[in-house]
Design a protein around this motif. Structure first.
Motif, PDB file in Angstrom:
ATOM      1  N   ALA A   1       0.771  -1.026  -0.108  1.00 20.85           N
ATOM      2  CA  ALA A   1       0.032  -0.048  -0.058  1.00 20.85           C
ATOM      3  C   ALA A   1       0.898   1.345  -0.001  1.00 20.85           C
ATOM      4  O   ALA A   1       2.139   1.119   0.278  1.00 20.85           O
ATOM      5  CB  ALA A   1      -0.901  -0.020   1.196  1.00 20.85           C
ATOM      6  N   PRO A   2       0.396   2.377  -0.389  1.00 16.27           N
ATOM      7  CA  PRO A   2       1.173   3.455  -0.492  1.00 16.27           C
ATOM      8  C   PRO A   2       1.977   4.002   0.618  1.00 16.27           C
ATOM      9  O   PRO A   2       2.995   4.378   0.990  1.00 16.27           O
ATOM     10  CB  PRO A   2       0.265   4.781  -0.887  1.00 16.27           C
ATOM     11  N   GLU A   3       1.234   3.763   1.903  1.00 11.75           N
ATOM     12  CA  GLU A   3       1.623   4.008   3.393  1.00 11.75           C
ATOM     13  C   GLU A   3       2.895   3.313   3.521  1.00 11.75           C
ATOM     14  O   GLU A   3       3.761   3.677   4.021  1.00 11.75           O
ATOM     15  CB  GLU A   3       0.412   3.940   4.242  1.00 11.75           C
ATOM     16  N   ALA A   4       2.532   1.992   3.214  1.00  7.61           N
ATOM     17  CA  ALA A   4       3.790   1.111   3.592  1.00  7.61           C
ATOM     18  C   ALA A   4       4.981   1.268   2.679  1.00  7.61           C
ATOM     19  O   ALA A   4       6.092   1.289   3.026  1.00  7.61           O
ATOM     20  CB  ALA A   4       3.575  -0.418   3.409  1.00  7.61           C
ATOM     21  N   LEU A   5       4.706   1.657   1.321  1.00  5.08           N
ATOM     22  CA  LEU A   5       5.744   2.091   0.558  1.00  5.08           C
ATOM     23  C   LEU A   5       6.367   3.192   0.886  1.00  5.08           C
ATOM     24  O   LEU A   5       7.677   3.205   1.065  1.00  5.08           O
ATOM     25  CB  LEU A   5       5.169   2.050  -0.940  1.00  5.08           C
ATOM     26  N   ALA A   6       5.830   4.256   1.460  1.00 10.57           N
ATOM     27  CA  ALA A   6       6.295   5.620   2.151  1.00 10.57           C
ATOM     28  C   ALA A   6       7.480   5.078   3.207  1.00 10.57           C
ATOM     29  O   ALA A   6       8.243   5.749   3.388  1.00 10.57           O
ATOM     30  CB  ALA A   6       5.263   6.600   2.451  1.00 10.57           C
ATOM     31  N   ASP A   7       6.913   4.134   3.804  1.00  8.54           N
ATOM     32  CA  ASP A   7       7.609   3.791   5.316  1.00  8.54           C
ATOM     33  C   ASP A   7       9.068   3.226   4.715  1.00  8.54           C
ATOM     34  O   ASP A   7      10.108   3.501   5.352  1.00  8.54           O
ATOM     35  CB  ASP A   7       6.940   2.633   5.836  1.00  8.54           C
ATOM     36  N   VAL A   8       9.246   2.525   3.703  1.00  9.00           N
ATOM     37  CA  VAL A   8      10.273   1.981   3.108  1.00  9.00           C
ATOM     38  C   VAL A   8      11.267   3.085   2.565  1.00  9.00           C
ATOM     39  O   VAL A   8      12.402   3.248   2.622  1.00  9.00           O
ATOM     40  CB  VAL A   8      10.146   0.918   2.135  1.00  9.00           C
ATOM     41  N   ILE A   9      10.488   3.878   1.542  1.00 10.86           N
ATOM     42  CA  ILE A   9      11.388   5.031   0.808  1.00 10.86           C
ATOM     43  C   ILE A   9      11.996   6.104   1.725  1.00 10.86           C
ATOM     44  O   ILE A   9      13.008   6.452   1.530  1.00 10.86           O
ATOM     45  CB  ILE A   9      10.235   5.732  -0.187  1.00 10.86           C
ATOM     46  N   VAL A  10      11.285   6.091   2.809  1.00  2.51           N
ATOM     47  CA  VAL A  10      11.804   7.587   3.650  1.00  2.51           C
ATOM     48  C   VAL A  10      12.914   7.146   4.277  1.00  2.51           C
ATOM     49  O   VAL A  10      13.844   7.951   4.825  1.00  2.51           O
ATOM     50  CB  VAL A  10      10.710   7.649   4.697  1.00  2.51           C
ATOM     51  N   GLN A  11      13.145   5.726   4.444  1.00  6.96           N
ATOM     52  CA  GLN A  11      14.623   5.433   5.068  1.00  6.96           C
ATOM     53  C   GLN A  11      15.859   5.888   4.177  1.00  6.96           C
ATOM     54  O   GLN A  11      16.700   6.660   4.809  1.00  6.96           O
ATOM     55  CB  GLN A  11      14.768   3.880   5.132  1.00  6.96           C
ATOM     56  N   GLY A  12      15.810   5.855   2.911  1.00  6.01           N
ATOM     57  CA  GLY A  12      16.539   6.330   1.956  1.00  6.01           C
ATOM     58  C   GLY A  12      16.733   7.743   1.933  1.00  6.01           C
ATOM     59  O   GLY A  12      17.840   8.451   1.991  1.00  6.01           O
ATOM     60  N   VAL A  13      15.284   8.425   1.844  1.00  9.26           N
ATOM     61  CA  VAL A  13      15.364   9.781   1.742  1.00  9.26           C
ATOM     62  C   VAL A  13      15.930  10.606   3.170  1.00  9.26           C
ATOM     63  O   VAL A  13      16.600  11.336   2.758  1.00  9.26           O
ATOM     64  CB  VAL A  13      13.904  10.251   1.568  1.00  9.26           C
ATOM     65  N   PHE A  14      15.523   9.777   4.281  1.00 11.13           N
ATOM     66  CA  PHE A  14      16.213  10.519   5.479  1.00 11.13           C
ATOM     67  C   PHE A  14      17.734  10.345   5.562  1.00 11.13           C
ATOM     68  O   PHE A  14      18.331  11.432   6.055  1.00 11.13           O
ATOM     69  CB  PHE A  14      15.533   9.818   6.657  1.00 11.13           C
ATOM     70  N   THR A  15      18.229   9.543   4.836  1.00  8.58           N
ATOM     71  CA  THR A  15      19.989   9.391   4.923  1.00  8.58           C
ATOM     72  C   THR A  15      20.417  10.718   4.008  1.00  8.58           C
ATOM     73  O   THR A  15      21.592  11.414   4.260  1.00  8.58           O
ATOM     74  CB  THR A  15      20.176   8.280   4.428  1.00  8.58           C
ATOM     75  N   LEU A  16      19.743  10.792   2.817  1.00  8.43           N
ATOM     76  CA  LEU A  16      20.003  11.946   2.045  1.00  8.43           C
ATOM     77  C   LEU A  16      20.044  13.234   2.781  1.00  8.43           C
ATOM     78  O   LEU A  16      21.011  14.155   2.617  1.00  8.43           O
ATOM     79  CB  LEU A  16      19.273  11.769   0.693  1.00  8.43           C
TER      80      LEU A  16
END
Length: 339
Positions: A255-270
């Protein structure tokens, strides 16, 4: 401060006029005077120089709606040079050819067999797209690390790969060839015509058949000492590589919410390392998620980072790698042809 000598001043004025024609299209001498602030004799001289050099031509007349003589319009000789942008994938090669004014002149795509002669296949695709015209400049986007000084590339998993692909293709085409990482080219396209237009600082997270990032700081693409800037796919979260967490089979049914949970890990590092102020979600997954996915990632990022950061979906339509390759090739060719 040293003043420009006459030769340098003429070169500066000529390039200014050519850039204005790129921006506005054909212009009259009075329009050139108004836009440049140059005198009538100076504009007359530069027009004659550029016509004699085969860079501009009479493109029509204006003023038919008023009395008196019509004013000649001067425009670029678009066919003076052509460039090729190439997007090399692991299953195909895509080519777009443009004239020096940026008008598309042809395109071609070819599938990659299991063990291709990569130089020959790319050269043939460029020849098909160019319609027999020899390219002035070629920019080729590919997965993998491109060393910023040597131009040599790491193994990208492309069938038939060779580290000297750029020099070998340049010899085959008898034209300069620049290799660039695919994600960097996508970021160039977004910077020039997309979601990062007008921004000096941003990062692009690429989510397609691979995971990576591109970094712009102070208006410049940052490649790193060995071309490895932005290799976020190698980051580990919960003992797993980020690229594995983002693999298409792993995220396809999220689901979009679960996908965002994964993506934000890489985004936060950047964001934690670079504080770019803007992160673009690029690649097929980022564009498909659109504003909704970007908003979900932004909300999660806001709870993790004190740095104010916008998150946007990529805005360039179509093949952003190919678009970035053409834009880069045009910059290189114009710097040579217009000098």
């Amino acid at each position: 401060m040293k003043t420009a000598d006459p030769t340098m001043a003429r070169a500066i004025n000529d390039r200014l006029a050519l850039d204005l024609m790129l921006q506005h299209g054909p212009l009259t001498a009075p329009q050139l005077r108004a836009l440049t602030g140059l005198s009538r004799p100076t504009v007359s001289d530069l027009i004659e120089r550029l016509r004699a050099g085969g860079l501009i031509e009479i493109a029509g007349e204006t003023g038919a709606e008023r009395r008196g003589p019509n004013a000649r319009l001067y425009g670029l000789v678009a066919a003076r040079a052509h460039v090729a942008g190439v997007n090399l994938r692991r299953d195909a090669v895509h080519v777009s050819v443009s004239d020096i004014a940026g008008n598309e002149a042809g395109a071609a795509s070819r599938p990659l067999p299991a063990a291709p002669d990569l130089v020959a296949l790319i050269a043939e695709a460029i020849a098909e797209a160019a319609g027999g015209r020899g390219p002035h400049t070629v920019v080729l986007g590919t997965p993998g690390l491109i060393h910023p000084r040597t131009g040599l590339a790491t193994d990208s998993g492309v069938p038939g790969w060779r580290p000297d692909l750029g020099p070998a293709l340049a010899e085959r085409l008898n034209a300069p060839v620049t290799l660039e990482n695919e994600v960097n080219l996508s970021a160039i396209a977004e910077h020039r015509t997309g979601a990062a237009a007008g921004r000096d600082d941003f990062a692009l997270l690429w989510m397609a058949d691979g995971i990576g990032a591109a970094v712009f700081l102070d208006g410049r693409l940052r490649r790193g000492a060995s071309g490895g800037a932005g290799e976020v796919g190698l980051l580990k979260f919960g003992g797993k590589d980020f690229c594995d967490l983002m693999e298409s089979g792993a995220v396809r049914d999220l689901a979009p919410e679960a996908l965002a949970d994964v993506i934000v890990q890489g985004v936060f590092t950047l964001v934690a390392v670079l504080d770019p102020g803007l992160v673009i979600l690029g690649g097929a997954l980022g564009r498909a998620g659109g504003d909704r996915l970007a908003g979900l990632v932004a909300a999660r990022l806001g709870r993790m980072s004190p740095a104010s950061t916008e998150v946007r979906a990529g805005a360039v339509e179509g093949d952003t790698v190919l678009r970035g390759a053409v834009l880069t090739a045009l910059d290189l060719a114009r710097d040579d042809v217009f000098r």
